[in-house]
Design a protein around this motif. Sequence first.
Motif, PDB file in Angstrom:
ATOM      1  N   PRO A 286       0.648  -1.325   0.021  1.00  0.00           N
ATOM      2  CA  PRO A 286      -0.006   0.120   0.077  1.00  0.00           C
ATOM      3  C   PRO A 286       0.775   1.340  -0.073  1.00  0.00           C
ATOM      4  CG  PRO A 286       0.005  -0.816   2.281  1.00  0.00           C
ATOM      5  CD  PRO A 286       0.689  -2.188   1.226  1.00  0.00           C
ATOM      6  N   ASP A 287       0.534   2.249  -0.603  1.00  0.00           N
ATOM      7  CA  ASP A 287       1.183   3.472  -0.819  1.00  0.00           C
ATOM      8  C   ASP A 287       0.678   4.284   0.149  1.00  0.00           C
ATOM      9  OD1 ASP A 287       2.529   2.815  -3.091  1.00  0.00           O
ATOM     10  OD2 ASP A 287       0.987   3.312  -4.360  1.00  0.00           O
ATOM     11  N   ASP A 288      -0.532   4.150   0.495  1.00  0.00           N
ATOM     12  CA  ASP A 288      -1.181   5.156   1.608  1.00  0.00           C
ATOM     13  C   ASP A 288      -1.684   4.519   2.762  1.00  0.00           C
ATOM     14  OD1 ASP A 288      -2.188   7.145   2.827  1.00  0.00           O
ATOM     15  OD2 ASP A 288      -3.978   7.622   1.437  1.00  0.00           O
ATOM     16  N   LEU A 289      -1.228   4.127   3.762  1.00  0.00           N
ATOM     17  CA  LEU A 289      -1.883   3.599   4.912  1.00  0.00           C
ATOM     18  C   LEU A 289      -2.898   4.362   5.463  1.00  0.00           C
ATOM     19  CD1 LEU A 289       1.388   1.758   6.756  1.00  0.00           C
ATOM     20  CD2 LEU A 289      -0.472   0.618   5.482  1.00  0.00           C
ATOM     21  N   GLY A 290      -2.832   5.481   5.369  1.00  0.00           N
ATOM     22  CA  GLY A 290      -3.886   6.465   6.020  1.00  0.00           C
ATOM     23  C   GLY A 290      -5.152   6.379   5.485  1.00  0.00           C
ATOM     24  N   SER A 291      -5.155   6.188   4.380  1.00  0.00           N
ATOM     25  CA  SER A 291      -6.614   5.818   3.696  1.00  0.00           C
ATOM     26  C   SER A 291      -7.206   4.420   4.155  1.00  0.00           C
ATOM     27  CB  SER A 291      -6.859   5.567   2.043  1.00  0.00           C
ATOM     28  OG  SER A 291      -5.942   4.898   1.709  1.00  0.00           O
ATOM     29  N   LEU A 292      -6.280   3.558   4.510  1.00  0.00           N
ATOM     30  CA  LEU A 292      -6.765   2.266   4.843  1.00  0.00           C
ATOM     31  C   LEU A 292      -7.344   2.230   6.512  1.00  0.00           C
ATOM     32  CD1 LEU A 292      -4.110  -0.458   3.593  1.00  0.00           C
ATOM     33  CD2 LEU A 292      -6.375  -0.068   2.852  1.00  0.00           C
ATOM     34  N   TYR A 293      -6.591   2.916   7.193  1.00  0.00           N
ATOM     35  CA  TYR A 293      -6.764   3.039   8.613  1.00  0.00           C
ATOM     36  C   TYR A 293      -8.249   3.995   8.703  1.00  0.00           C
ATOM     37  CZ  TYR A 293      -2.662   1.287  10.575  1.00  0.00           C
ATOM     38  OH  TYR A 293      -1.564   0.188  10.877  1.00  0.00           O
ATOM     39  N   ALA A 294      -8.202   4.944   7.898  1.00  0.00           N
ATOM     40  CA  ALA A 294      -9.478   5.859   7.836  1.00  0.00           C
ATOM     41  C   ALA A 294     -10.728   5.030   7.358  1.00  0.00           C
ATOM     42  CB  ALA A 294      -9.428   6.903   7.002  1.00  0.00           C
ATOM     43  N   ALA A 295     -10.490   3.984   6.566  1.00  0.00           N
ATOM     44  CA  ALA A 295     -11.634   3.121   6.309  1.00  0.00           C
ATOM     45  C   ALA A 295     -12.042   1.940   6.940  1.00  0.00           C
ATOM     46  CB  ALA A 295     -11.384   2.693   4.826  1.00  0.00           C
ATOM     47  N   ALA A 296     -11.070   1.716   8.028  1.00  0.00           N
ATOM     48  CA  ALA A 296     -11.350   0.795   9.010  1.00  0.00           C
ATOM     49  C   ALA A 296     -12.146   0.936  10.044  1.00  0.00           C
ATOM     50  CB  ALA A 296      -9.822  -0.080   9.246  1.00  0.00           C
ATOM     51  N   ASP A 297     -12.510  -0.081  10.917  1.00  0.00           N
ATOM     52  CA  ASP A 297     -13.317   0.272  12.241  1.00  0.00           C
ATOM     53  C   ASP A 297     -12.592  -0.417  13.255  1.00  0.00           C
ATOM     54  OD1 ASP A 297     -15.601   1.283  11.063  1.00  0.00           O
ATOM     55  OD2 ASP A 297     -15.943  -0.660  10.092  1.00  0.00           O
ATOM     56  N   VAL A 298     -11.915  -1.523  13.130  1.00  0.00           N
ATOM     57  CA  VAL A 298     -11.045  -2.322  14.144  1.00  0.00           C
ATOM     58  C   VAL A 298      -9.717  -2.877  13.667  1.00  0.00           C
ATOM     59  CG1 VAL A 298     -11.164  -4.021  15.957  1.00  0.00           C
ATOM     60  CG2 VAL A 298     -13.176  -2.935  15.370  1.00  0.00           C
ATOM     61  N   ALA A 299      -8.804  -2.712  14.423  1.00  0.00           N
ATOM     62  CA  ALA A 299      -7.289  -3.354  13.982  1.00  0.00           C
ATOM     63  C   ALA A 299      -7.380  -4.456  14.770  1.00  0.00           C
ATOM     64  CB  ALA A 299      -6.149  -2.520  14.471  1.00  0.00           C
ATOM     65  N   ALA A 300      -7.127  -5.721  14.130  1.00  0.00           N
ATOM     66  CA  ALA A 300      -7.125  -7.207  14.731  1.00  0.00           C
ATOM     67  C   ALA A 300      -5.589  -7.573  14.612  1.00  0.00           C
ATOM     68  CB  ALA A 300      -8.168  -8.001  14.066  1.00  0.00           C
ATOM     69  N   VAL A 301      -5.129  -8.001  15.946  1.00  0.00           N
ATOM     70  CA  VAL A 301      -3.782  -8.258  15.677  1.00  0.00           C
ATOM     71  C   VAL A 301      -3.651  -9.728  16.136  1.00  0.00           C
ATOM     72  CG1 VAL A 301      -1.309  -7.422  15.852  1.00  0.00           C
ATOM     73  CG2 VAL A 301      -3.165  -5.747  15.710  1.00  0.00           C
ATOM     74  N   PRO A 302      -3.690 -10.701  15.775  1.00  0.00           N
ATOM     75  CA  PRO A 302      -3.746 -11.971  16.386  1.00  0.00           C
ATOM     76  C   PRO A 302      -2.422 -12.890  16.458  1.00  0.00           C
ATOM     77  CG  PRO A 302      -4.620 -12.400  14.518  1.00  0.00           C
ATOM     78  CD  PRO A 302      -4.505 -10.987  14.545  1.00  0.00           C
TER      79      PRO A 302
END
Length: 402
Positions: A286-302
Amino acid sequence: MTGRRGGTFVFTADPVFPPVSGADLRNWRTVLGAARLGPVTAVSLWGPPPGAAPTPPDDITLATLSDATAAAVFRRPAGGTAVDLTFPEGWRERLDALLAGGAPQRIVIEHLGLAPLLALPVLQGARRILDMHNVESDLLAASEPLWRRLLTRDAKTRAVRAVERAMIAAVDEVWLCSAIDAARLARLHPGVPPLRVVPNAVPSTWRDGALAGEPDARLRQDGPRLLFVGHLRYRPNIAAALFLARRLLPLLRRRLPGATLVLAGRAPHHRVRALAGPGVTLVEGPDDLGSLYAAADVAAVPLRVGGGTRIKVLEAMAAGLPVVATALAVEGLDLEPGRHVLIAERPESFVAAIERLWRDADFAARQRAEARAHVLGRFGAAVVDAAIAAGLAGPAGRPDKG
């Protein structure tokens, strides 16, 4: 190209700029912190073609010791250990040219595979620091299947541990990401040189960045968008992606049918590529992580295996994204479960935590705000740069060696 006279040399396997992976982000923070003390030369074993990378700040020189590819550098040499790198032909001549302007006052080495540099006479007078992103032998032992460790009498781990032992004996100070890793290293290698905790920093993207979308706007949907970011060829991240797509998401969609998953990162393994399909989106490089974080609701880190501290967790929290993670994934970040993060280990507990965040907007908003304040306060650039400067300011030569 000639390096800056004196100053600090930061030696890395991968180029530090522009930073892409978690390791790059830590290395680049080291360079920026060192630049507060004077000129810095960042030297990698391989690098992009001339002109392919953006121009760094004025106080920083970028250099590479070869025109080799990453694949060539990371190809294990014959008879080498799991951490050994292949030094490309001509590397010594390029290094000599860099040092023509004078030997550095301080050097930081970030990879065990760069051990040959410590034997060079020209670097003997510098203050020498080993920056251990992980305790590699401990990480390797945890990730190897038990049957293989028994069959080989743990030969792979013992070989890496020997490299660690030799390198820490040759430096003036060792940096680690957390007090937990410092304790691990001291247990594995009694008599190590002075240890310093230099935490991972919140990526600069998020120091003053906007928060991800507000919960009220998201409740119009029929399910949350989960996000997992990481190097998708790294074994622990592959396992996490498989868990999310194959075990967690189907269970979550029974409760919240509109739930979706985004897997984002560099160099996806073929097993990760195969996960893309209904409900699962793969974003490669991804070139732009900002847009991915802005579009997400929860970060899941298992995550089930790993060391250090996870920049992906710091990044998500700094972006204002609620995090649900295993206890290991947030190790060393001093987070309070229920306040900064929700801890889950099994698919059912991940589902319960995600559903709670999704249905209780007030609770999710409090967690977002508390977590963001915590990571910016504890892992902001100023805090980390102060630790880097303190480590670099010490003298060359270990007191315990007379």
